[in-house]
Design an enzyme around this catalytic site. Structure first.
Site, PDB file in Angstrom:
ATOM      1  N   HIS A 134     -19.664  -2.553   4.480  1.00 52.38           N
ATOM      2  CA  HIS A 134     -18.766  -1.331   4.550  1.00 52.38           C
ATOM      3  C   HIS A 134     -17.954  -1.038   3.382  1.00 52.38           C
ATOM      4  O   HIS A 134     -17.026  -0.342   3.560  1.00 52.38           O
ATOM      5  CB  HIS A 134     -17.741  -2.230   5.642  1.00 52.38           C
ATOM      6  CG  HIS A 134     -17.024  -1.128   6.241  1.00 52.38           C
ATOM      7  ND1 HIS A 134     -15.530  -0.952   6.133  1.00 52.38           N
ATOM      8  CD2 HIS A 134     -17.162  -0.296   7.200  1.00 52.38           C
ATOM      9  CE1 HIS A 134     -14.702  -0.087   6.961  1.00 52.38           C
ATOM     10  NE2 HIS A 134     -15.989   0.703   7.492  1.00 52.38           N
ATOM     11  N   LYS A 136     -17.065   0.736  -0.169  1.00 54.64           N
ATOM     12  CA  LYS A 136     -17.390   2.070  -0.974  1.00 54.64           C
ATOM     13  C   LYS A 136     -16.872   1.887  -2.427  1.00 54.64           C
ATOM     14  O   LYS A 136     -15.687   2.184  -2.501  1.00 54.64           O
ATOM     15  CB  LYS A 136     -16.418   3.186  -0.168  1.00 54.64           C
ATOM     16  CG  LYS A 136     -16.927   3.541   1.366  1.00 54.64           C
ATOM     17  CD  LYS A 136     -16.122   2.959   2.438  1.00 54.64           C
ATOM     18  CE  LYS A 136     -16.407   3.103   3.784  1.00 54.64           C
ATOM     19  NZ  LYS A 136     -15.783   2.184   4.666  1.00 54.64           N
ATOM     20  N   ASP A 141     -21.218   3.654 -15.909  1.00 61.25           N
ATOM     21  CA  ASP A 141     -21.133   3.274 -17.409  1.00 61.25           C
ATOM     22  C   ASP A 141     -19.906   2.149 -17.480  1.00 61.25           C
ATOM     23  O   ASP A 141     -19.655   1.656 -18.726  1.00 61.25           O
ATOM     24  CB  ASP A 141     -20.694   4.449 -18.328  1.00 61.25           C
ATOM     25  CG  ASP A 141     -21.845   5.385 -18.174  1.00 61.25           C
ATOM     26  OD1 ASP A 141     -22.929   4.988 -18.049  1.00 61.25           O
ATOM     27  OD2 ASP A 141     -21.578   6.619 -18.755  1.00 61.25           O
ATOM     28  N   HIS A 313      -8.510   7.664   9.002  1.00 60.07           N
ATOM     29  CA  HIS A 313      -9.612   6.731   8.447  1.00 60.07           C
ATOM     30  C   HIS A 313      -9.278   5.970   7.507  1.00 60.07           C
ATOM     31  O   HIS A 313      -9.724   5.179   6.792  1.00 60.07           O
ATOM     32  CB  HIS A 313     -10.714   7.488   7.859  1.00 60.07           C
ATOM     33  CG  HIS A 313     -12.237   6.823   7.913  1.00 60.07           C
ATOM     34  ND1 HIS A 313     -12.495   6.409   6.943  1.00 60.07           N
ATOM     35  CD2 HIS A 313     -12.820   6.392   8.853  1.00 60.07           C
ATOM     36  CE1 HIS A 313     -13.890   5.592   6.847  1.00 60.07           C
ATOM     37  NE2 HIS A 313     -14.009   5.579   8.245  1.00 60.07           N
ATOM     38  N   LYS A 315      -7.019   3.166   4.799  1.00 51.42           N
ATOM     39  CA  LYS A 315      -6.959   1.680   4.823  1.00 51.42           C
ATOM     40  C   LYS A 315      -6.032   1.357   3.586  1.00 51.42           C
ATOM     41  O   LYS A 315      -6.550   0.756   2.530  1.00 51.42           O
ATOM     42  CB  LYS A 315      -8.337   0.796   4.790  1.00 51.42           C
ATOM     43  CG  LYS A 315      -9.269   1.436   5.786  1.00 51.42           C
ATOM     44  CD  LYS A 315     -10.306   2.209   5.337  1.00 51.42           C
ATOM     45  CE  LYS A 315     -11.316   2.445   6.159  1.00 51.42           C
ATOM     46  NZ  LYS A 315     -11.367   2.781   7.498  1.00 51.42           N
ATOM     47  N   ASP A 320       7.488  -3.063  -0.702  1.00 53.78           N
ATOM     48  CA  ASP A 320       8.720  -2.750  -1.743  1.00 53.78           C
ATOM     49  C   ASP A 320       8.306  -1.467  -2.511  1.00 53.78           C
ATOM     50  O   ASP A 320       7.542  -0.545  -2.032  1.00 53.78           O
ATOM     51  CB  ASP A 320       8.860  -4.080  -2.395  1.00 53.78           C
ATOM     52  CG  ASP A 320       9.340  -5.073  -1.369  1.00 53.78           C
ATOM     53  OD1 ASP A 320       9.809  -4.645  -0.273  1.00 53.78           O
ATOM     54  OD2 ASP A 320       9.214  -6.355  -1.805  1.00 53.78           O
TER      55      ASP A 320
END
Length: 420
Positions: A134, A136, A141, A313, A315, A320
């Protein structure tokens, strides 16, 4: 078989140094840029791919053959043809609809294409639902890295329409890129050069560093081996240290008891706790499951917003005025107990403030706020259903153990041209 790929098993790689051998520490003096939605993310990634000179490591849960996927394919082929080493790791479920022709064009150009746990359909239905790749991540380089929740698909662009996703990622430049590069290289099964500091530490770095200064970044990840609970524990630790404010924006919210208690206890201490969840979900069950938790959290002062403009979508979270996290991990049983995930932790006041302003604007302008004292109709029915749903969802990862066991693997895509 295409010479650009070879058989690789992620649970048993052919070399000794792997990402699971390492607990990545805090790295100083990084530049971190927040990228909101595909409009900000894709141009940055594609620019980096165009400028790649030596190596591209890319892994994603979803890649579609739409305008985004076609442009990505073109850039990867161009890079491989000019001599750049290109390794692309795709999830067998999320990318299960890719055509062999699309993949063959990549492989024939010299791109090392790998599928994580591919499986053919049974009666027209994909059955490889669990323990997904899952993450991404893109590393170019070993100099610039991207990580977050955005897949390579046109539904992350506003012109997709009402179903376009609201999401976040970051671009990282600086010492932390070395950790992301090491991680991505090891996860792809490639040989990793060992050096001082890569060996596994006896004491894991604290997710709440006491170091001063901005630009601090740390990679954390979840696997099904030695890092099963790292992301969940990081959230709990951050919430336990919160003193002023907490904002969590998460698409699929159904955490376990400990994380729920940490959220509630922060609010009880007087911390301003805001949750931004899906009000227009792409998966209806996600909304229903999250709503089962509302009363538990609202009664102790947690403010809950439902984002209603389009599917959420993201996350991301902040605590603080310094600590933030961006990544691929939802706060649900799939992400916290089954999937392969990766987030970055960020200690940077300017980044924290920017993320806070973006989320505050989202909550103010495009969300509905749940009332503190809800008196829903059919409350006894909802209480009963909620109890059952909560416990089924919480024990869902264990229930998957009843399914036929197998070891998910990264498998090379073999172009038909090389099978003759």
């Amino acid at each position: 078989m295409n010479p650009a790929v070879e058989h690789i098993a992620t649970d048993q790689p052919p070399h000794k140094t792997t990402a699971r051998d390492v607990d990545y520490g805090w790295q100083r003096d990084n530049q971190v840029e927040l990228l909101e939605n595909g409009e900000a993310y894709f141009p940055k990634v594609f620019e980096a791919l165009r400028g790649a000179q030596r190596e591209i490591l890319l892994e994603t849960f979803i890649l579609f053959e739409d305008k985004v996927g076609q442009e990505l394919q073109s850039l990867l082929i161009e890079a491989a043809q000019r001599g750049v080493k290109v390794v692309v790791s795709l999830d067998g479920f999320g990318c299960g609809e890719l055509s062999p022709a699309f993949l063959a064009e990549l492989a024939d150009a010299g791109v090392a294409v790998q599928m994580f746990d591919p499986a053919s359909k049974t009666l027209g239905i994909r059955t490889n639902w669990f323990r997904r790749l899952h993450r991404k991540i893109v590393v170019v380089d070993a100099a610039v890295a991207f990580i977050g929740g955005i897949n390579f698909s046109a539904d992350h662009l506003g012109d997709f329409g009402p179903e376009a996703k609201q999401d976040y990622a970051v671009q990282v430049i600086g010492p932390a890129v070395a950790d992301l590069h090491h991680f991505a290289l090891a996860q792809s099964g490639r040989q990793v050069r060992t050096r001082r500091g890569w060996r596994r530490r006896q004491q894991r770095p604290s997710p709440w560093t006491t170091e001063n200064g901005d630009g601090l970044v740390r990679l954390i990840y979840r696997d099904n081996l030695q890092h099963r609970d790292d992301i969940e524990e990081t959230y709990i630790h951050a919430l336990s240290n919160a003193r002023q404010r907490v904002v969590i924006a998460n698409a699929y919210f159904f955490p376990g008891y400990r994380l729920l208690r940490a959220i509630r206890n922060a609010a009880r201490r007087g911390v301003q706790v805001q949750l931004i969840m899906q009000g227009q979900p792409d998966v209806l069950l996600a909304k229903l499951a999250a709503r089962m938790l509302y009363d538990y959290l609202l009664k102790d002062g947690v403010v809950i917003h439902e984002y209603c403009q389009r599917p959420l979508h993201g996350k991301v979270a902040l605590v603080d005025d310094e600590w933030s996290t961006v990544g691929s991990s939802n706060l649900d049983p799939l992400s916290l107990s089954l999937n392969l995930e990766a987030n970055v932790l960020i200690r940077d006041r300017a980044f924290n403030q920017q993320l806070y302003e973006r989320l505050e604007a989202l909550a103010t302008n495009h969300c509905r706020t749940m009332p503190e004292n809800r008196t829903p109709r059919l409350w006894l029915w909802r209480l009963t259903v909620g109890f059952l749903v909560f416990h089924v969802m919480r024990h869902f990862p264990a229930l998957t153990g009843w399914l036929p066991a197998h070891k998910p693997r990264l498998k090379p895509f073999e172009s038909p041209a090389h099978d003759l």
